[in-house]
Design a protein around this motif. Structure first.
Motif, PDB file in Angstrom:
ATOM      1  N   GLU A 163      42.700  31.824  36.825  1.00 44.05           N
ATOM      2  CA  GLU A 163      43.134  31.715  38.220  1.00 44.05           C
ATOM      3  C   GLU A 163      43.634  33.056  38.748  1.00 44.05           C
ATOM      4  OE1 GLU A 163      44.574  27.025  38.267  1.00 44.05           O
ATOM      5  OE2 GLU A 163      46.027  28.611  37.834  1.00 44.05           O
ATOM      6  N   ASN A 201      38.974  26.737  40.218  1.00 44.26           N
ATOM      7  CA  ASN A 201      40.103  26.238  41.006  1.00 44.26           C
ATOM      8  C   ASN A 201      40.300  27.059  42.278  1.00 44.26           C
ATOM      9  OD1 ASN A 201      40.644  24.284  39.099  1.00 44.26           O
ATOM     10  ND2 ASN A 201      42.338  25.394  38.141  1.00 44.26           N
ATOM     11  N   TYR A 202      39.984  28.353  42.206  1.00 44.55           N
ATOM     12  CA  TYR A 202      40.189  29.228  43.361  1.00 44.55           C
ATOM     13  C   TYR A 202      38.930  29.381  44.201  1.00 44.55           C
ATOM     14  CZ  TYR A 202      44.952  30.592  42.229  1.00 44.55           C
ATOM     15  OH  TYR A 202      46.301  30.580  42.028  1.00 44.55           O
TER      16      TYR A 202
END
Length: 217
Positions: A40, A91-92
């Motif tokens: 992340e 996730n990003y």
């Protein structure tokens, strides 16, 4: 370009320290989560290098022009150790396409081996920003072979390598075989490589620590 985030301090170094710690490694869930968190943070830093565009956003009270990423990158990961970092990067870049490639060492003896690539699931990568995830970059040979295999699906606009721990030898080898514009994002650089091509002090076998020990091929 090589971006070594260990030089910048902050909580990121805590994630890397826990990843290396043999006591904390006894908790596979914690190990996977630290790889994910490292992915992340590296994804956030990497995002600053991606092409941007202006977008008008309508709020409940008006409008605001914002700079946003022009196009989501393609995230490729080397199975199986790359999966937790892949999730962190995803996730990003949560609307990105994904690619998965198997690459492993086929040992001839204790010190000699070939790199085998036997599986690839990948969309087209032509003129796209390509991110390749692998938590350990020991010699760089697996990374280079995976990159060359991906080129069967097109030529990317840019290439970013995301890794938790690398050796200087691997970084140098990767830079020689990837485009001059490629960027390497790393959580820490170690100096020693054993005769069996294991990083020292490194952290051990990331795949085994994340998912359990495997039988040697």
């Amino acid at each position: 370009m090589v971006y070594d985030l260990s030089q910048h301090g902050g909580v990121f170094n805590t994630f890397v320290a826990e990843l290396r710690d043999e006591r904390i490694q006894q908790d596979p869930m914690r190990f996977r989560r630290n790889l994910e968190r490292i992915g992340e943070v590296l994804a956030y830093e990497l995002s600053k290098k991606l092409p941007m565009e202006d977008k008008m956003v309508t709020t409940p009270l008006g409008q605001k022009e914002m700079k946003v990423i022009r196009e989501q990158p393609l995230i490729a990961s080397i199975l199986r150790a790359g999966l937790p970092m892949h999730q962190g990067v995803l996730n990003y870049f949560d609307r990105s396409d994904s690619a998965f490639i198997s690459a492993y060492r086929k040992h001839k003896n204790s010190e000699d081996y070939d790199i085998k690539v036997e599986y690839m699931a990948c969309p087209g990568i032509d003129k796209r920003d390509l991110i390749i995830c692998d938590p350990m970059l020991a010699t760089g040979s697996s990374m280079v072979m995976v990159y060359k295999s991906l080129l069967m699906n097109g030529t990317p606009r840019s290439v970013h390598v995301v890794t938790a721990i690398a050796t200087q030898e691997a970084i140098d080898y990767t830079r020689r075989h990837l485009p001059d514009t490629a960027c390497i994002w790393v959580g820490g650089i170690d100096t020693e490589l054993t005769a069996q091509s294991y990083i020292v002090p490194g952290l051990g076998d990331a795949g085994d620590l994340a998912f359990g020990e495997k039988l040697q091929a």
